[in-house]
Design an enzyme around this catalytic site. Sequence first.
Site, PDB file in Angstrom:
ATOM      1  CG  HIS A 133      -2.027   0.904   1.238  1.00 32.52           C
ATOM      2  ND1 HIS A 133      -1.963   2.203   0.828  1.00 32.52           N
ATOM      3  CD2 HIS A 133      -3.320   0.690   1.571  1.00 32.52           C
ATOM      4  CE1 HIS A 133      -3.163   2.762   0.912  1.00 32.52           C
ATOM      5  NE2 HIS A 133      -4.001   1.854   1.360  1.00 32.52           N
TER       6      HIS A 133
ATOM      7  CG  HIS B 291      -0.257 -21.235 -15.595  1.00 33.28           C
ATOM      8  ND1 HIS B 291      -0.218 -21.578 -16.933  1.00 33.28           N
ATOM      9  CD2 HIS B 291      -0.126 -22.395 -14.913  1.00 33.28           C
ATOM     10  CE1 HIS B 291      -0.094 -22.869 -17.047  1.00 33.28           C
ATOM     11  NE2 HIS B 291      -0.033 -23.402 -15.847  1.00 33.28           N
TER      12      HIS B 291
ATOM     13  CG  HIS C  94      -6.366  -5.561 -12.525  1.00 34.26           C
ATOM     14  ND1 HIS C  94      -7.684  -5.908 -12.431  1.00 34.26           N
ATOM     15  CD2 HIS C  94      -6.348  -4.211 -12.604  1.00 34.26           C
ATOM     16  CE1 HIS C  94      -8.427  -4.814 -12.423  1.00 34.26           C
ATOM     17  NE2 HIS C  94      -7.638  -3.769 -12.542  1.00 34.26           N
TER      18      HIS C  94
ATOM     19  CG  HIS D 238     -11.576  -9.518 -27.242  1.00 33.32           C
ATOM     20  ND1 HIS D 238     -12.499 -10.428 -27.709  1.00 33.32           N
ATOM     21  CD2 HIS D 238     -11.444  -8.586 -28.219  1.00 33.32           C
ATOM     22  CE1 HIS D 238     -12.905 -10.069 -28.925  1.00 33.32           C
ATOM     23  NE2 HIS D 238     -12.279  -8.956 -29.258  1.00 33.32           N
TER      24      HIS D 238
ATOM     25  CG  ASN E 122     -11.212  -3.073 -15.522  1.00 37.52           C
ATOM     26  OD1 ASN E 122     -11.290  -3.929 -14.642  1.00 37.52           O
ATOM     27  ND2 ASN E 122     -10.562  -1.945 -15.352  1.00 37.52           N
TER      28      ASN E 122
END
Lengths: 496, 467
Positions: free
Chosen positions: B247, B335, B339, B368, B372
């Site tokens: 943070h 993998h 985001h 795609h 988002n």
Amino acid sequence: MPSPPLPDFSSSVKLKYVKLGFRYIVNNFLTFLFVPVIISTILQFLRNGPDEILSLYNSLELDLIHILCSSFVLIFAMTVYFMSRPRRVYLIDYACFKPSPACRVPFASFMEHTRMICTDQKSVQFQTRILERSGLGEETCLPPANHYIPPKPTMEASRAEAELVIFSAIDDLVKKTGLKPKDIDILVVNCSLFSPTPSLSAMIVNKYKLRSNLKSFNLSGMGCSAGLLSIDLARDLLQVYPGSNALVISTEIITPNFYKGNRRDMLLPNCLFRMGAAAILLSNKRRDASRSKYRLLHVVRTHKGADDRAYRCVYQEEDSDGHCGISLSKDLMAIAGDALKSNITTIGPLVLPMSEQLLFFFTLVGRKLINPKWRPYIPDFKQAFEHFCIHAGGRAVIDELQKNLQLSAEHVEASRMTLHRFGNTSSSSLWYELNYIESKGRMRRGDRVWQIGFGSGFKCNSAVWKCLRTVKAPVDGPWEECIERYPVEIPEIVKL
Amino acid sequence: MEVLATLTTLMLIYSLYLLYKFYSLKLSSDCYLIDYVCFKPSSDRKITTEMSGAIVDRNKTLGLSEYKFLLKVIVNSGIGEETYGPRNIIEGREDSPTFDDAMLEMDEFLNVSVGDLFKKTNISPQDVDVLVVNISMFSPAPSLASRIVQRHKMREDVKTYNLSGMGCSASMIGVDLVRNIFKSGKKTLAVIVTSESITPNWYSGTDKSMMLGNMLFRSGGCVMLLTNDPARQAQAKMNLKCLVRTHIGSNDDAYNCAMQKEDEVGRVGFHLSKGLPKAAVRAFAENLQQLAPKILPYSELALYMYRTIKQMAVKPKDSSSSAMARINFKSGVDHFCLHTGGSAVIDAVGRALGLSKYDVEPARMTLHRWGNTSASSLWYVLGYMEAKKRLRKGDRVLMISFGAGFKCNSCLWEVNRDLDDGDVWADCIKNYPPQSLVNPYMERFGWVNDHTEDSFKQSEREFLSTR
């Protein structure tokens, strides 16, 4: 013909002494058992004389190996026992937001504003009636945005209120405890009705430049009981991270939640909710035990959301004109009582002394097997706690709980006076009440405090604290300037 | 003598029992992901690029520069034709969202997905001990967590947590919360619900920095079931190895780069500043600093130390950014769930970690297909990998997310068994990856770049009248 119900013995004076005796015997049962055994052993030793004892010891044929093994096992057992105990959570100190007199809303101001903002005469009358019977005083405070006619609930004003209340509370806490912001490991913020992005926890991180590996959580929408919920979360986190401290912020931001419509059940929050915030510092470090005020014993959470009526009793929705507000249903008291009963069922066995638990158990057995007409035994919680902090949700809530738990006026004084002086500050009210008790010089070492919070959902959460050092008045805090005037007599109806 | 021996033996047995309890406490701090269910809204909520264009057109206050800006955003976003939006925006009421609209959007997700998860995993709602809900931009009272408790009639002692305002990385925060509760040792079953509320947050003004949010966010959500009960390990899909939260809110630029606020005329919108990429990079770097030692094998760490020392010996004042690119994250991770904040974000993170096209494909395809979807996007990416049958037992999956504040959270999962459940991707996975990701809007509206302010308004009217 049904057998006559058990006569009301509790009014009989003789029974009072029987009850007292019963309590003494049961609670000190182990002492009563051991004292005769110890006395007889000592007498036996004295009778036998030192030589006989020595020969007895020699006959055991103890040698060094046996003694070493036994002591090793003893030490080993004690170490493992202490290591497997849950970490103790200490409350180092807490601070409440002290509103400035400029934000005061005396009855006259409130009614004047209401008359100018409200279009409907009936709503004005309703709010007048509510305010008369509310138990609030003339010194409760609303944020600056609500002093405008009409109020200006912009996001900027809401953020400003959040900064004002939260930062004041944290600054007070830093002064009291010498806390360095960079030392905070865990941050939990709860604010029910205002949740901007980035969150209020991020706002605190930014202002106080907290560390980047801080564990922060921002709880929202969880109602007036969220303060104890945050304490529970902080406690769970402190079990995982040794040698840490946690900062818990409980607040409610009033600015964005002014209800502009005319529905009566939604006008209540306008009348009752006021500005407030509390900052609490918890720690699990053993060295903080000596400077801490309280130790957390239990937190019990009860969620009655599975019941539809309970879920809907505090409900945010839009009215027919499109104004958003929080409706409080008429069933609120009944549901609160019910939630409290469930909570007590869990917390009772944890805190009540053995005598109360046995009485409750016998009465339960009696009602089931012998005669269902026996009055259910309400355990006497005054045996388990010295102080009670009941969420100052409103006068009716405090009355209901006083009746349910059979508390005296002094026990609920903190709650009533907090409602009078600060109004319903939502989740932080419990901390104002605790501060009242401390300011009155009533908090002694060893005293146990029971904090009960109710909130939308419907939730009832309780926390039990044990006082670690006597708190000497005068106490730094929001009651500093006015504690001398309290307690005040709060009339049933204040004529407006 | 016998007495003493008996006492000693009893003490020994008791202390061994305490020791066993103590260590079983430590061991059961495992965090298993039993299963997860992503949300697929109904097909009448699909938003094509043409519909996005129509929505933009509805805002009559936009001039040429804003139109061009939005065009660029839509075209470069990497978002396809099958993403989903909330009903009120599709029905043309984006400027005046009501509380009921927002609640409806949440109900459509909650009423479907939570029940689906219980059915899929064969768990009764009464077995749930912990419920964590995170929806960043909508937080009614009673909380959405209570709404789920009410609908599914959960137990009275269920621990609910309603996180809000914590941005696009909040599902990692939910996992962190659950992981910490698991460490208490008691066998616990936890449900995490993550989504985002778009309905009440449409920006109807002209500030460019706030219009980005309108274009990029889409509807989606995910519900996950986690436990620390070793008995359920066989059923579990993945096992959490480590989680790192960073943070950097203490830095003012980072804190202000993604903020919900009012514009000059008082309209509320989500402001995304130009400093956002820089804040993201800083947070990402700090996060990797803590994460890398936990997830990379010792050989890679040793190699990195050797390379750094060599570099410092040659050019002692060289910055560490070039050195970082030479850590091969693929040595410890198989993998990557990135985001899906936008194609720029995916590209940047991919470059920083040295990833190939194959590695960033799941994130690009999720962007795609779903857009988002904020905090739940990582789980759609995971779903893609599963549907493509990429996840084999023993594989390690790294999830990285960014959020307002500014936060960067990452975690590493280890796959417990071979996974092949397509979930929401099942019906369209064979179409992925598509031949081309180029946005069809560009072909049709490329003329915008050739206009001036006046000619734009004239031809816009002409053009729109022909549609």
